[in-house]
Design an enzyme around this catalytic site. Structure first.
Site, PDB file in Angstrom:
ATOM      1  CD  GLN A 123       5.637   1.862   6.824  1.00  0.00           C
ATOM      2  OE1 GLN A 123       4.681   1.987   7.463  1.00  0.00           O
ATOM      3  NE2 GLN A 123       6.309   1.147   6.835  1.00  0.00           N
ATOM      4  N   GLY A 179       3.822   1.775  10.808  1.00  0.00           N
ATOM      5  CA  GLY A 179       3.360   2.414   9.738  1.00  0.00           C
ATOM      6  C   GLY A 179       2.478   3.695  10.422  1.00  0.00           C
ATOM      7  CD  GLU A 180      -2.617   1.775  11.154  1.00  0.00           C
ATOM      8  OE1 GLU A 180      -3.548   2.213  11.191  1.00  0.00           O
ATOM      9  OE2 GLU A 180      -2.118   0.605  11.244  1.00  0.00           O
ATOM     10  CB  ILE A 203      -0.864  -0.064   1.141  1.00  0.00           C
ATOM     11  CG1 ILE A 203      -0.110   0.116   2.581  1.00  0.00           C
ATOM     12  CG2 ILE A 203      -1.789  -1.060   0.989  1.00  0.00           C
ATOM     13  CD1 ILE A 203      -1.231   0.165   3.688  1.00  0.00           C
ATOM     14  N   GLY A 204       2.220   1.112  -0.514  1.00  0.00           N
ATOM     15  CA  GLY A 204       2.906   2.247  -0.493  1.00  0.00           C
ATOM     16  C   GLY A 204       4.102   2.244   0.798  1.00  0.00           C
TER      17      GLY A 204
END
Length: 773
Positions: free
Chosen positions: A671, A737-738, A479-480
């Site tokens: 990220q 990532g988050e 997703i990148g």
């Protein structure tokens, strides 16, 4: 070291030099494909005789569709057919959850649940004809007065624990009311976050075609197995007759995780006309036919002793959801456990309104809930006349306060120390408004970043050949974030071959399943699964090498061998014997070894892999097990506010993060940098404006839905803090990532207060909020 002696990595901030327990900054596997335009996104797939579909959506938010006049639309040259509720036979209703975005099932009846609901799909030989015809569809409604959200008459408030199976209880411990009554210092504050919408560069799209009774779907998806299962349910067919392909995604972060009703509608249209159909949703329709971040409100109460020890913490949240679906954010699972509070009380409420169903958006629970908590921490520090970093240090803990479970690792204060040093926090004057540069008021603020370490059951197939090339196959998703790259690195590392010799295949239901690309679980789950498959290959090679009577490893314990530089070596013995892979394969009488492996994190239900094959992910981590599994970070920001115009700038932001093993410092930095920019966007820019009378979104475009551009982001520094955690999974990886956009908004709000003395508790922070400061 002189500048001439520095390596390329030293000179390139985009590729940080690996520290302890970090992988090399290998360039992205898919970089050349993307920059040359060779990467095919789902709407790019070349197909013959494609018909184009354009959606027609409602312009009321509540009521019933009474009539559709199609006469003008059908007269447009090139129009093939128009699907409506009157002729879309074969569409089945879906339940909300388990990979579906909503239970609202357009074209199955005439009920209108929200503005922008799909009411028709126009099919034509060209996109232009389909669009023109869609504009000419005339709809008539029996409208009802809608409830737009918080404060609107007619909304319904329900307790999350009574309505949502996944939110079984509100975390609590001790007697909060007694703790607050006895606390010398208390705060009682309210915060809010707005509705925010995904605006990916790649629009939402579906391309479908049938080969006999078999359906192929090209769609940007974060969970192809989930899409396969649910489109099959929507059409009433066998999932084995559906293939979903999504090799690349141009922006997702939750928006392309659950399947929307559009997929089945387009598939039905393709079957109806006997041609491939492609439907690319318009930018405005992205706001109403996909999910978004729910609007939230928060009430936080905290008590503390004069030395900064928190004695009680209360957090109640309210979240907007749709009438039929109980989508819950429920970030109290994290906020209730983040510090060593005394007593804890939490509650989550859902407010049902006439809106489309919300969904996942990068760090879904943590972003709004931690904003409220970390803002309150800054307010408590001010009330205590204490440095906000020191307040967090005093309340740092290795056991959470609800059940006393230990953290597998927790490097929060190491992150604060590293960030404070890099930022120059010791030079901060704590007095409000004391720091200034000409017309610019300067404010500094900080906040905690935190995100649970999620993992799920996964499967992968790995093939190693005698010439030292390898192939990894798994239906994970790019997703990148660099999934192709880090998965290839894991295989290369375990098989002792160059990463360039590894081919990685992702995003196809013909490959072994992987969980949804959500919850930052992909690297932890898939790398652990690939590691398992590679270790099975290693075991076979080592057994063959050690059992060969005439080989260099005859009689050795296979456990002492290793794979390096395309051959078998004596582990840890740099000068020991080696044997080329080709020779070992020759002894085995084969040219390749292929292993299929399944991996499940400890504590997930035993049927998790079966459920995964059936399109349902089961993620474990965070607070769900016997130990607390979280990644941590600290973010420090400087804001500058013009004393005359109240223009807000963020010239400097430093983020430090600890997330177990970092597989690739380049992709990790990328990220985290993206997350921090998103955090700035959330704090100062993003808000979906709503017409409260009509329950309609009014800035459904990227000219009025504000996001930061290059000029808004100046100095941004990402620091990776070394951390080892062998308890989380075999790869030792925590998702990150988050992590990067959690806490950013709170740090900015704290800095705004430090600069102006005005406490802004509602996001986004705009010039209007500061005019009176």
């Amino acid at each position: 070291m002189s500048p001439d002696q520095k390596t390329a990595s030293d000179r390139n901030a985009a590729a940080p030099e690996p520290k302890r327990n970090m992988g090399r900054p290998v360039p992205r596997y898919d970089a050349r494909l993307k920059v040359t335009g060779e990467a095919r996104y789902p709407a790019d797939e070349p197909l013959n005789n494609v018909a184009h579909g354009v959606l027609v959506t409602s312009d009321i938010a509540r009521g019933r569709l009474t009539r559709l006049d199609l006469s003008e639309a059908q007269a447009i040259p090139g129009v093939i057919e128009i699907l409506t509720h009157e002729n879309a036979d074969g569409l089945h209703r879906l339940e909300f959850g388990n990979g579906t975005a909503t239970s609202i099932s357009p074209l199955t009846d005439t009920r209108i649940w929200h503005d922008g609901q799909i009411v028709a799909l126009v099919l034509a030989d060209s996109f232009e004809a389909a669009r023109e015809a869609a504009y000419r569809v005339k709809a008539e409604y029996e409208a009802e007065k809608p409830s737009a959200g918080f404060g609107a008459p007619g909304t319904e408030t329900v307790l999350a624990k009574d309505a949502v199976k996944s939110h079984k209880e509100d975390p609590a411990a001790g007697d909060l009311e007694a703790a607050l009554r006895s606390s010398p210092v208390t705060i009682d504050v309210e915060y809010s976050t707005p509705t925010q919408h995904h605006n990916p560069i790649e629009l939402f799209s579906t391309t479908c075609f049938w080969t006999g009774d078999r359906l192929t779907v090209y769609e940007p998806s974060q969970f192809v197995y989930g899409f396969r299962e649910n489109v099959a349910k929507q059409l009433g067919i066998d999932p084995e007759k559906v293939r979903v392909v999504s090799r690349f995604i141009g922006g997702a972060f939750g928006s392309k995780g659950p399947m929307t009703p559009r997929t089945g509608i387009v598939a039905l249209a393709s079957r109806r006309i006997g041609r491939p159909v492609r439907c690319v949703v318009s930018r405005a329709q992205c706001f109403t036919t996909a999910t978004y971040r729910a609007e939230t409100r928060h009430h936080i109460r905290m008590g503390a002793t004069p030395d900064g020890k928190i004695t009680g913490f209360g957090h109640e949240g309210w979240e907007i959801t749709s009438r039929p679906d109980s989508y819950v954010v429920a970030g109290t699972d994290t906020t209730a456990r983040l510090y060593g509070y005394g007593a804890v009380w939490t509650r989550v409420n859902m407010v049902k309104a006439d809106r489309n169903t919300p969904g996942y958006m990068r760090s879904p629970p943590e972003t709004p809930y931690v904003f409220a908590l970390e803002s309150a921490m800054d307010e408590l520090a001010v009330a205590l006349k204490m440095d906000p970093v020191e307040l967090r240090r005093i309340n740092d803990t290795m056991t959470e306060p609800i059940g006393g479970k230990p953290y597998t690792s927790r490097s929060l204060m190491e992150c604060y120390d590293a960030a404070a040093e890099a930022f120059g926090w010791s030079k901060r004057d704590p007095a409000v408004g004391a720091m200034r540069d000409g017309d610019w008021l300067i404010g500094w603020g900080c906040a905690t970043a935190v995100y649970p370490t999620n993992m799920g059951a996964g499967a992968a197939r790995v093939r190693l050949t005698a010439d030292g090339t390898a192939r990894v196959q798994t239906a994970a998703h790019e997703i990148g974030t660099g999934a192709y790259t880090v998965i290839g690195q894991m295989a290369a590392e375990r098989l002792g071959v160059p990463v360039e010799a590894v081919v990685v295949e992702l995003g196809d239901t013909e490959l072994p399943p992987a969980p949804v690309a959500g919850g930052s679980n992909t690297t932890a789950t898939v790398c652990s699964t690939v590691l398992t498959a590679c270790d099975a290959i290693r075991g076979k090679l080592f057994h063959a090498a050690a059992s060969a009577k005439d080989g260099p490893f005859a009689g050795r314990d296979p456990a002492t061998l290793d794979l390096r530089d395309g051959g078998v070596t004596a582990g840890g013995d740099a000068g020991g014997p080696t044997e080329k892979l080709a020779d070992v394969f020759g002894r085995m009488g084969t040219g390749a070894i292929e292993e299929y492996a399944e991996w499940m994190p400890e504590g997930v239900p035993p049927d998790s892999l079966r459920k995964l094959y059936n399109g349902s992910s089961t993620l474990k981590g965070g607070s769900k097990g016997d130990k607390m599994m979280y990644a941590f970070g600290a973010e420090f920001v400087e804001v500058r506010i013009n004393a005359r115009t109240r223009e807000i700038r963020v010239p400097r932001i430093v983020g430090t993060f600890a997330a177990g093993r970092i597989m690739n410092t380049r992709t990790a930095r990328s990220q985290l940098m993206g997350g921090m920019i998103w955090g700035i966007s959330s704090a100062l820019h993003e808000k979906t404006e709503i017409d409260r009378r009509a329950a309609r979104y009014v800035n459904k475009n990227i000219s009025e839905y504000l996001v930061p551009v290059n000029a808004d982001i100046e100095q941004l520094e990402v620091i990776l803090v070394p951390e080892e955690d062998k308890a989380v999974n075999p790869a030792g990886v925590k998702g990150l990532g988050e992590l990067g956009n959690v806490g950013t908004a709170a740090a900015i709000a704290a800095a705004v207060y430090h600069a102006t003395g005005k406490r802004i508790r509602d996001l986004p922070i705009r010039i209007d909020d500061l005019i009176s400061a």
